[in-house]
Motif scaffolding. Structure first.
Motif, PDB file in Angstrom:
ATOM      1  N   ASN A 105       0.794  -1.232   0.000  1.00 26.47           N
ATOM      2  CA  ASN A 105       0.000   0.000   0.000  1.00 26.47           C
ATOM      3  C   ASN A 105       0.823   1.276   0.000  1.00 26.47           C
ATOM      4  OD1 ASN A 105      -1.969  -1.933   0.293  1.00 26.47           O
ATOM      5  ND2 ASN A 105      -2.928  -1.018   2.077  1.00 26.47           N
ATOM      6  N   VAL A 106       2.029   1.201   0.527  1.00 27.89           N
ATOM      7  CA  VAL A 106       2.879   2.399   0.587  1.00 27.89           C
ATOM      8  C   VAL A 106       4.012   2.298  -0.428  1.00 27.89           C
ATOM      9  CG1 VAL A 106       4.318   3.868   2.045  1.00 27.89           C
ATOM     10  CG2 VAL A 106       2.320   2.724   3.019  1.00 27.89           C
ATOM     11  N   LYS A 107       4.833   1.280  -0.281  1.00 26.82           N
ATOM     12  CA  LYS A 107       5.958   1.138  -1.200  1.00 26.82           C
ATOM     13  C   LYS A 107       5.482   0.896  -2.623  1.00 26.82           C
ATOM     14  CE  LYS A 107      10.649  -0.701  -1.027  1.00 26.82           C
ATOM     15  NZ  LYS A 107      11.554  -1.667  -0.351  1.00 26.82           N
ATOM     16  N   VAL A 129      -3.669   9.638  -9.902  1.00 27.37           N
ATOM     17  CA  VAL A 129      -4.653   9.497  -8.831  1.00 27.37           C
ATOM     18  C   VAL A 129      -4.237   8.315  -7.963  1.00 27.37           C
ATOM     19  CG1 VAL A 129      -7.038   8.995  -8.192  1.00 27.37           C
ATOM     20  CG2 VAL A 129      -6.563  10.493 -10.140  1.00 27.37           C
ATOM     21  N   ASN A 130      -4.095   8.575  -6.674  1.00 20.43           N
ATOM     22  CA  ASN A 130      -3.795   7.531  -5.708  1.00 20.43           C
ATOM     23  C   ASN A 130      -5.071   7.157  -4.963  1.00 20.43           C
ATOM     24  OD1 ASN A 130      -0.960   7.643  -6.257  1.00 20.43           O
ATOM     25  ND2 ASN A 130      -0.793   9.437  -4.931  1.00 20.43           N
ATOM     26  N   LEU A 131      -5.230   5.866  -4.702  1.00 21.24           N
ATOM     27  CA  LEU A 131      -6.375   5.412  -3.917  1.00 21.24           C
ATOM     28  C   LEU A 131      -6.024   5.517  -2.446  1.00 21.24           C
ATOM     29  CD1 LEU A 131      -9.198   4.256  -4.809  1.00 21.24           C
ATOM     30  CD2 LEU A 131      -7.479   4.496  -6.621  1.00 21.24           C
ATOM     31  N   ALA A 132      -6.607   6.507  -1.787  1.00 19.80           N
ATOM     32  CA  ALA A 132      -6.464   6.637  -0.341  1.00 19.80           C
ATOM     33  C   ALA A 132      -7.725   6.046   0.284  1.00 19.80           C
ATOM     34  CB  ALA A 132      -6.243   8.092   0.053  1.00 19.80           C
ATOM     35  N   SER A 133      -8.278   6.691   1.284  1.00 22.48           N
ATOM     36  CA  SER A 133      -9.436   6.138   1.981  1.00 22.48           C
ATOM     37  C   SER A 133      -9.922   7.165   2.996  1.00 22.48           C
ATOM     38  CB  SER A 133      -9.040   4.844   2.709  1.00 22.48           C
ATOM     39  OG  SER A 133     -10.012   4.452   3.659  1.00 22.48           O
ATOM     40  N   ILE A 134     -11.143   6.991   3.471  1.00 20.20           N
ATOM     41  CA  ILE A 134     -11.580   7.806   4.594  1.00 20.20           C
ATOM     42  C   ILE A 134     -10.687   7.554   5.804  1.00 20.20           C
ATOM     43  CG2 ILE A 134     -13.989   8.026   3.872  1.00 20.20           C
ATOM     44  CD1 ILE A 134     -14.631   5.789   5.950  1.00 20.20           C
ATOM     45  N   ARG A 143      -8.240  -0.771  12.529  1.00 17.85           N
ATOM     46  CA  ARG A 143      -7.664  -0.643  11.186  1.00 17.85           C
ATOM     47  C   ARG A 143      -6.290   0.041  11.262  1.00 17.85           C
ATOM     48  NH1 ARG A 143     -11.555  -3.328  10.673  1.00 17.85           N
ATOM     49  NH2 ARG A 143     -13.032  -3.444   8.936  1.00 17.85           N
ATOM     50  N   PHE A 144      -5.493  -0.334  12.260  1.00 19.31           N
ATOM     51  CA  PHE A 144      -4.234   0.358  12.513  1.00 19.31           C
ATOM     52  C   PHE A 144      -3.301   0.365  11.301  1.00 19.31           C
ATOM     53  CE2 PHE A 144       0.253   0.170  13.775  1.00 19.31           C
ATOM     54  CZ  PHE A 144       0.389   1.411  14.377  1.00 19.31           C
ATOM     55  N   ALA A 145      -2.941  -0.809  10.799  1.00 12.77           N
ATOM     56  CA  ALA A 145      -1.981  -0.893   9.696  1.00 12.77           C
ATOM     57  C   ALA A 145      -2.557  -0.310   8.409  1.00 12.77           C
ATOM     58  CB  ALA A 145      -1.547  -2.337   9.482  1.00 12.77           C
ATOM     59  N   TYR A 146      -3.797  -0.616   8.149  1.00 13.07           N
ATOM     60  CA  TYR A 146      -4.446  -0.104   6.940  1.00 13.07           C
ATOM     61  C   TYR A 146      -4.501   1.426   6.972  1.00 13.07           C
ATOM     62  CZ  TYR A 146      -8.027   0.574   3.348  1.00 13.07           C
ATOM     63  OH  TYR A 146      -8.727   0.976   2.239  1.00 13.07           O
ATOM     64  N   SER A 147      -4.884   1.987   8.126  1.00 14.35           N
ATOM     65  CA  SER A 147      -4.970   3.443   8.240  1.00 14.35           C
ATOM     66  C   SER A 147      -3.599   4.082   8.057  1.00 14.35           C
ATOM     67  CB  SER A 147      -5.564   3.835   9.596  1.00 14.35           C
ATOM     68  OG  SER A 147      -6.896   3.376   9.716  1.00 14.35           O
ATOM     69  N   MET A 148      -2.577   3.458   8.620  1.00 14.76           N
ATOM     70  CA  MET A 148      -1.210   3.941   8.421  1.00 14.76           C
ATOM     71  C   MET A 148      -0.887   4.070   6.945  1.00 14.76           C
ATOM     72  SD  MET A 148       1.881   2.456   7.252  1.00 14.76           S
ATOM     73  CE  MET A 148       1.653   0.706   7.546  1.00 14.76           C
ATOM     74  N   ALA A 152      -0.361   7.490   4.497  1.00 12.77           N
ATOM     75  CA  ALA A 152       0.825   7.690   3.664  1.00 12.77           C
ATOM     76  C   ALA A 152       0.438   7.998   2.220  1.00 12.77           C
ATOM     77  CB  ALA A 152       1.716   6.449   3.720  1.00 12.77           C
ATOM     78  N   ALA A 153      -0.615   7.349   1.731  1.00  8.45           N
ATOM     79  CA  ALA A 153      -1.073   7.623   0.359  1.00  8.45           C
ATOM     80  C   ALA A 153      -1.472   9.080   0.204  1.00  8.45           C
ATOM     81  CB  ALA A 153      -2.246   6.706   0.016  1.00  8.45           C
ATOM     82  N   LEU A 154      -2.156   9.613   1.198  1.00  4.66           N
ATOM     83  CA  LEU A 154      -2.545  11.022   1.162  1.00  4.66           C
ATOM     84  C   LEU A 154      -1.320  11.921   1.211  1.00  4.66           C
ATOM     85  CD1 LEU A 154      -4.473  13.418   1.315  1.00  4.66           C
ATOM     86  CD2 LEU A 154      -4.829  12.903   3.731  1.00  4.66           C
ATOM     87  N   SER A 155      -0.383  11.631   2.096  1.00  3.65           N
ATOM     88  CA  SER A 155       0.818  12.455   2.230  1.00  3.65           C
ATOM     89  C   SER A 155       1.665  12.435   0.959  1.00  3.65           C
ATOM     90  CB  SER A 155       1.661  11.980   3.421  1.00  3.65           C
ATOM     91  OG  SER A 155       0.967  12.155   4.626  1.00  3.65           O
ATOM     92  N   MET A 156       1.803  11.261   0.351  1.00  2.00           N
ATOM     93  CA  MET A 156       2.559  11.180  -0.902  1.00  2.00           C
ATOM     94  C   MET A 156       1.883  11.969  -2.005  1.00  2.00           C
ATOM     95  SD  MET A 156       4.123   7.302  -1.109  1.00  2.00           S
ATOM     96  CE  MET A 156       2.659   6.407  -0.575  1.00  2.00           C
ATOM     97  N   THR A 157       0.563  11.962  -2.003  1.00  2.00           N
ATOM     98  CA  THR A 157      -0.183  12.745  -2.992  1.00  2.00           C
ATOM     99  C   THR A 157       0.168  14.221  -2.879  1.00  2.00           C
ATOM    100  OG1 THR A 157      -2.038  11.193  -3.007  1.00  2.00           O
ATOM    101  CG2 THR A 157      -2.495  13.450  -3.724  1.00  2.00           C
ATOM    102  N   LEU A 158       0.146  14.743  -1.674  1.00  2.00           N
ATOM    103  CA  LEU A 158       0.437  16.160  -1.463  1.00  2.00           C
ATOM    104  C   LEU A 158       1.878  16.486  -1.847  1.00  2.00           C
ATOM    105  CD1 LEU A 158      -1.323  16.667   1.993  1.00  2.00           C
ATOM    106  CD2 LEU A 158      -2.236  17.178  -0.290  1.00  2.00           C
TER     107      LEU A 158
END
Length: 249
Positions: A105-107, A129-134, A143-148, A152-158
């Motif tokens: 999901n990150v790498k 377009v990256n698939l992030a999530s609510i 959802r600890f690992a998934y949320s992490m 990261a997907a949102l941060s990489m987008t920015l």
């Protein structure tokens, strides 16, 4: 004809995105670990008169992604869709599970950005377009690992949006709530007895205030817009498509 690269398009949201972008007359390149499923999506596109191919790719593996992109001459659009889920809190999340989620999901997003952006610079344009999530924006129980990973997907987008805003490369992400995909059906069948499936499906649906899960085609429609010239003034944005989940938080 623009080339659109989509990861994990063998089913669910990724498949819907591939089919929708094919309607825009793009050449679709599917990168998928499951080449049988990805190949079927490509065949569906070609049967409808479109242009598509599927390349074997494990997005978590640097060499695999590098090899896949070596076979792609131009990249105009990139949709980082491939991802996996995990359930549990920080106590129940094992180091191995965290590494697995991080790897895909990150790498996986990093790898595709790393190899696609130079090709976008060569073509003089790019829409990502990256698939992030609510889960990027709100706390979701167990959802600890998934949320992490989605944070990261949102941060990489920015970060990408900021670094390439003057290079004619746009980068946005979408933040869906629960979407009805084969993954959801498989999760229910695996974890609940048959006589509880309907009840659990209703509970998962009602989590969204609008009263249902999203449809893959709805996510695909938003992504089609964000990757089109109509969205040429949009970059660095995270679009909620969540049936009102974040509205009521």
């Amino acid at each position: 004809m623009k080339t659109a690269v989509i990861t994990g398009a063998g089913s669910g949201i990724g498949q819907a995105v591939a089919l929708r972008l094919a309607e825009e007359k793009h050449h679709i390149v599917i990168l998928d670990f499951d080449t049988e499923a990805g190949g079927k999506t490509a065949d569906t596109i070609k049967a409808a008169g479109g242009s598509a191919e599927c390349l074997a790719c494990d997005v978590s593996n640097t060499e695999s992604v590098a090899k896949a992109f070596e076979q792609i001459s131009e990249v105009h659009i990139l949709v980082n869709n491939a991802g996996i889920a995990a359930i549990g809190n920080v106590e129940t999340c094992s180091p191995e599970e965290l590494d697995k989620i991080y790897g895909v999901n990150v790498k996986g997003i990093y790898h595709c950005l790393h190899y696609a952006i130079p090709k976008m610079l060569s073509t003089g344009e790019g829409a990502i377009v990256n698939l992030a999530s609510i889960a990027s924006k709100v706390g979701i129980q167990d959802r600890f690992a998934y949320s992490m990973s989605k944070g990261a997907a949102l941060s990489m987008t920015l970060s990408v949006a900021r670094d390439y805003v003057d290079k004619n490369i746009r980068c946005n992400c979408v933040c869906p709530a629960r979407v009805h995909t084969p993954f959801v059906d498989g999760y229910l069948e695996k974890n609940y007895p048959e006589d509880e499936l309907a009840e659990m499906f209703s509970k998962l649906s009602e989590y969204q205030p609008i009263g249902r899960m999203g449809k893959p085609e709805e996510i695909a429609e938003l992504i089609a817009f964000l990757t089109s010239d109509k969205a040429g003034f949009i970059t660095g944005s995270a679009y909620d498509i969540d049936g009102g989940v974040t509205l009521l938080r």
